[in-house]
Design a protein around this motif. Structure first.
Motif: not given
Ligand SMILES: [Zn+2]
Length: 343
Positions: A38-40, A89-91, A93-96, A209-211, A252-254
């Motif tokens: 859903p984050l796409r 930003t973190h590990v 899988p959608d980032h790293h 990131g996702d923070h 990192a999203h939206e």
């Molecule tokens: Zn993420």
């Protein structure tokens, strides 16, 4: 909160990939698709520099992801081969996910916070994990049959076990090795233990990131077999992030937005309300397991509709709240098994 990424939000609403955008001179935002999510997409960021490119969060590793990243860098006037460094930003899988592939193609180094490196799935995975996992779920009140169904399946996570090891450690306050930019790492533990935000004061931007995301409240969870109090860490990180109120958030999203301080305050309030809801349930039920408390909380789609991974995340979130409430002194563990919590 003011949405500054209007083309991104429009794309979000129309369920398509947003455009590659130049968000500042020599700073580009490149959307990389995430399959079946859903984050796409992940918004990867490229800092163009004299000697090459530093890429932040290259995204999920699929053929489409590789193509989107490659094409995005070309739109920015550069090339995958010019990437000299990758910062995650973190590990997750959608980032790293794509970091290893980028390193292979370009010779780039990979950097992350040292605490984050310790959570790499390839490092923490062990043969007895499934059993530890199942036992942890049962200890927190999951019915036996359901615990078995929810236990992590090694085959399902095989892809993430191979994610790349870092070449360098990036600590709180470190400057990225760039000539045209002054980008400083800000350690924001919570969503993950070694989560980093990246701040470029001169450009007035904070890569969050996702923070901090404009719409979604990031998952702050602790799995049944894990220790720790990530919610205390997250709330402290939010307080710290609020001081970047004048800057634009590049998540990192939206989509991009302004009003970091207001958004941080909203998220703190959201967690306060959740804590109050848990206390109300404990008043009603008396000593209860994390599983029973989770089942009594309001979830946007309802507890019954939460299946598989979503149900695990709901339990992990509830447990994070309980650990936090223990830290504040509002809740304490009760005697006996399964593990129960009381006021
Ligand atoms: Zn993420």
């Amino acid at each position: 909160m003011i949405v500054t990424g209007s083309a991104q939000r429009e794309a979000w609403q129309q369920r398509v990939l947003p455009p590659v955008e130049r968000v500042r001179p020599d700073v580009w935002s490149i959307p990389v698709p995430i399959p079946d999510s859903p984050l796409r997409y992940t918004l990867s960021y490229a800092f163009l520099d004299d000697t090459g490119v530093v890429l932040v969060d290259p995204g999920w590793d699929t053929g489409d992801g590789r193509a989107a990243l490659t094409a995005g860098l070309r739109t920015a006037g550069t090339d995958l081969g010019d990437v000299t460094g990758v910062v995650v930003t973190h590990v997750h899988p959608d980032h790293h996910g794509l970091s290893g592939w980028v390193r292979e193609r370009s010779g780039a180094w990979i950097g992350m916070h040292p605490v984050e490196a310790r959570t790499l799935p390839g490092r923490v995975w062990h043969e007895r994990r499934a059993e530890t996992d199942r036992a942890g779920l049962v200890a927190h009140g999951a019915p036996e049959a359901e615990a078995a169904a929810l236990t992590t399946d090694a085959r399902r996570i095989s892809g993430v076990l191979n994610m790349a090891e870092p070449d360098r450690a990036i600590e709180d306050g470190d400057l990225l090795p760039l000539a045209r930019h002054e980008v400083r790492a800000v350690w924001t533990p919570g969503h993950t233990p070694g989560h980093l935000c990246l701040h470029e004061a001169g450009a007035g931007i904070l890569l969050t990131g996702d923070h901090l995301l404009p719409r979604i409240s990031p998952n702050i969870g602790v799995h049944a077999h894990e220790d720790g109090d990530p919610l205390s860490a997250y709330l402290a990180s939010l307080e710290q992030t609020a001081k970047f109120g004048a800057d634009e958030a590049l998540p990192a999203h939206e989509y991009r937005f302004r009003g970091i301080d207001g958004r941080a305050a909203d998220l703190i309030r959201h967690h306060d309300e959740r804590g109050a809801e848990i206390l109300a349930i404990l008043h009603r039920l008396g000593p209860a397991t994390a599983w029973d408390i989770a089942a009594g909380l309001t979830w946007s789609r309802g507890w019954a509709a939460l299946r598989g991974m979503l149900r695990r995340m709901a339990l992990a979130e509830t447990l994070a709240h309980l650990r936090y409430l223990v830290t504040t002194g509002a809740v304490r563990p009760a005697e006996g098994t399964p593990i129960r919590w009381r006021i």
